[in-house]
Design an enzyme around this catalytic site. Structure first.
Site, PDB file in Angstrom:
ATOM      1  CB  CYS A   1      -0.922   0.011   1.213  1.00  0.00           C
ATOM      2  SG  CYS A   1      -1.566  -1.609   1.623  1.00  0.00           S
TER       3      CYS A   1
ATOM      4  CG  HIS B   1      -6.324   1.778   0.270  1.00  0.00           C
ATOM      5  ND1 HIS B   1      -5.180   2.374  -0.217  1.00  0.00           N
ATOM      6  CD2 HIS B   1      -5.893   0.721   1.013  1.00  0.00           C
ATOM      7  CE1 HIS B   1      -4.123   1.707   0.219  1.00  0.00           C
ATOM      8  NE2 HIS B   1      -4.516   0.700   0.953  1.00  0.00           N
TER       9      HIS B   1
END
Ligand code: ZN
Lengths: 388, 126
Positions: free
Chosen positions: A84, A334
């Site tokens: 991420c 996200h």
């Protein structure tokens, strides 16, 4: 050392685009950033690009050249993968390259396409950010890993699901005005507490959604900006990166994220600021507990004291130091490999005064972005500053 | 396909002869590994894993990855065995009885979804 300035930013609206290719998503964000920068095509020296699960989602490795072409550029292009934190790492590498004199103009960004996979395949794909032998084979999913951290936090410092719910409520409220956010839906503490359990103690509303999207930033050297008379009022004042053991079981701390603490300390020292100088922050809240850990790593709170920040109104838009005015990963969305530079895009707009929520921080001069990979085995922190 | 080092370690746990790797400074780690992750010493020796560990954190996973589809909901925990911690699926005990500090013993069982081996923790009668 060459100064680094932000000459243009671009985003896709975050959301569900199962039918749109990754290269198309990135092209949209990149062309928007290029358009804002107004720099001729031939002046771009490099493309730095973040992506996490391209092989699993699209069967596409070696995405650097693919997306550079989609962005209309003909220059060296490299993909960075750090779960991420992929785009955050790409951004840091672009900053270092310009500072070192290796480039004057760099397009940096990221993209993730996830909704073309089903929920269970996405769960599997996200889990590869954990340790395959010692965590994934023991049933650890991405939410499961943060649930392990959340329980450890509650046990060590206290706090409960209601404290976490206030973070979700805050970030959903902030996303209402952000046209690029995936969710435009206010929620209540009760909604969050009553949502289905994903991995206890975390529920659905503790988790960020599955998101497709892309983000891009044009970085230029201070010299290039001055020579070409660019309107680039925000500079990258500090950059830091930290690391930790991949598997939670091998960490010294289960309820703290020292990788982010190291990244923050490095970035603050680089920018010659302290946490008190920070006006506004965009932090990596892939789960509500992650926002708590971020606030503590950034030095805004001592370990154990960040959990109540949203409930006390300190990090809300009316608070002393608003956090995730974009809506955060929780409500803005996200798209894993796009998130790091998406935070930079949001922060740049907040500091320039052209973000939908800039009115919450009208005098902000210093902003921080915090981007974490996996269960914060990787962390990248940047300090952005409005030029005098 | 075999994973040298790791598979041997799982087999040893299944045989009740679990071990971990220790460096001269007493740091613990798990194989396959050529140096201590804490101090980089390459003088690693196999030491017997404690028969009983203690759960330090756990979660009940409701949304599983495909490889655990038939197991959900299941409890995954991290348990401390002295100088080393292990992550495993908790078996033989209802979720409502799992708690921090609970004593468990490591074992190997079959993942119902994949048929592959999985590290598990079973409760210890105290
Ligand atoms: Zn050692």
């Amino acid at each position: 050392m060459n100064d680094v300035r932000i000459a243009g930013v671009g985003l896709t609206k975050f959301g569900r685009y199962p039918e749109r290719t990754g290269r198309d998503l990135f092209a949209e964000a990149a062309l928007a950033a290029r358009d804002e920068a107004g720099i001729s095509r031939g002046d771009y020296d490099e493309v730095h690009y973040g992506n996490f699960m391209g092989e699993l989602a699209e069967g596409q490795g070696h995405q650097g050249p693919v997306v550079a072409e989609a962005a209309g550029l003909d220059c060296p292009a490299t993909r960075y993968e750090s779960a991420c934190a992929s785009a955050g790492v790409a951004f840091r590498q672009a900053v270092q390259t310009i500072r070192g004199g290796g480039a004057d103009v760099v397009l940096v960004g990221g993209m993730e396409r996830m909704n073309n996979l089903g929920t269970s395949e996405v769960t599997r794909s996200l889990a590869i950010a954990a340790d395959e032998l010692f965590e994934v084979r023991a049933g650890v999913t991405f939410p499961g890993a943060y649930a392990l951290m959340a329980r450890a936090y509650f046990d060590e410092f206290g706090g409960d699901n209601e404290d976490l719910a206030h973070i979700a409520v805050k970030n959903h409220a902030n996303a209402m005005t952000n046209e690029y956010a995936q969710f435009h839906r206010e929620i209540t503490v009760e909604d969050a507490l009553e949502s289905p359990v994903v991995a206890d103690p975390l529920t659905l509303y503790d988790a960020c959604p599955i998101t497709d999207g892309a983000s891009a930033v044009v970085l230029v050297s201070g010299d290039y900006a001055d020579e070409n008379g660019l309107d680039a009022p925000v500079r990258v004042a500090g950059s830091g990166q930290g690391g930790d053991k991949a598997a939670l079981q091998d960490r010294e701390y289960l309820a703290q994220t020292p990788a982010a603490t190291k990244a923050a300390e490095m970035a603050y020292a680089d920018a010659a600021i302290t946490p008190d100088d920070v006006d506004v922050a965009e932090v990596h809240d892939c789960f509500t507990i992650a926002e708590v850990l971020a606030l503590e790593s950034l030095g805004f709170y001592e370990p154990g004291e960040g959990i109540g920040a949203a409930a006390r109104g300190e990090t809300t838009r009316d608070g002393d130091r608003p956090v995730n005015l974009s809506g955060g990963l929780k409500a803005k969305g996200h798209p894993v490999g796009a998130t790091g530079t998406a935070q930079v895009v949001e922060m740049t707009k907040l500091l320039r005064g052209d973000h939908a929520n800039s009115d919450a921080v009208p005098d902000a001069r210093v902003g921080v972005t915090h981007n974490a990979g996996g269960t914060v085995a990787s962390a990248v922190v940047h300090v952005l500053e409005v030029m005098n | 396909m075999a994973d040298a080092g790791y598979d041997d370690w799982v087999a040893a746990i299944a045989d009740g002869e679990g071990y971990y790797l220790a460096c001269p400074d007493g740091h613990g780690s798990l194989p396959p590994r050529r140096s201590c992750p804490h101090c980089a010493s390459d003088e690693l020796t196999e030491e017997p894993l404690a028969e009983t560990g203690e759960i330090v954190t756990f979660t009940e996973v409701h949304v599983p990855a495909p490889s655990f589809a038939d197991e959900a909901p299941y409890v995954t925990a991290i348990a401390s065995f002295g100088s080393v911690r292990l992550t495993g699926v908790v078996r033989d005990v209802p979720r409502s009885d799992v708690e921090l500090g609970m004593a468990v013993t490591p074992d190997v069982d079959v993942n119902a979804t994949t048929g592959e081996q999985v590290l598990v923790f079973r409760p210890v009668d105290e």
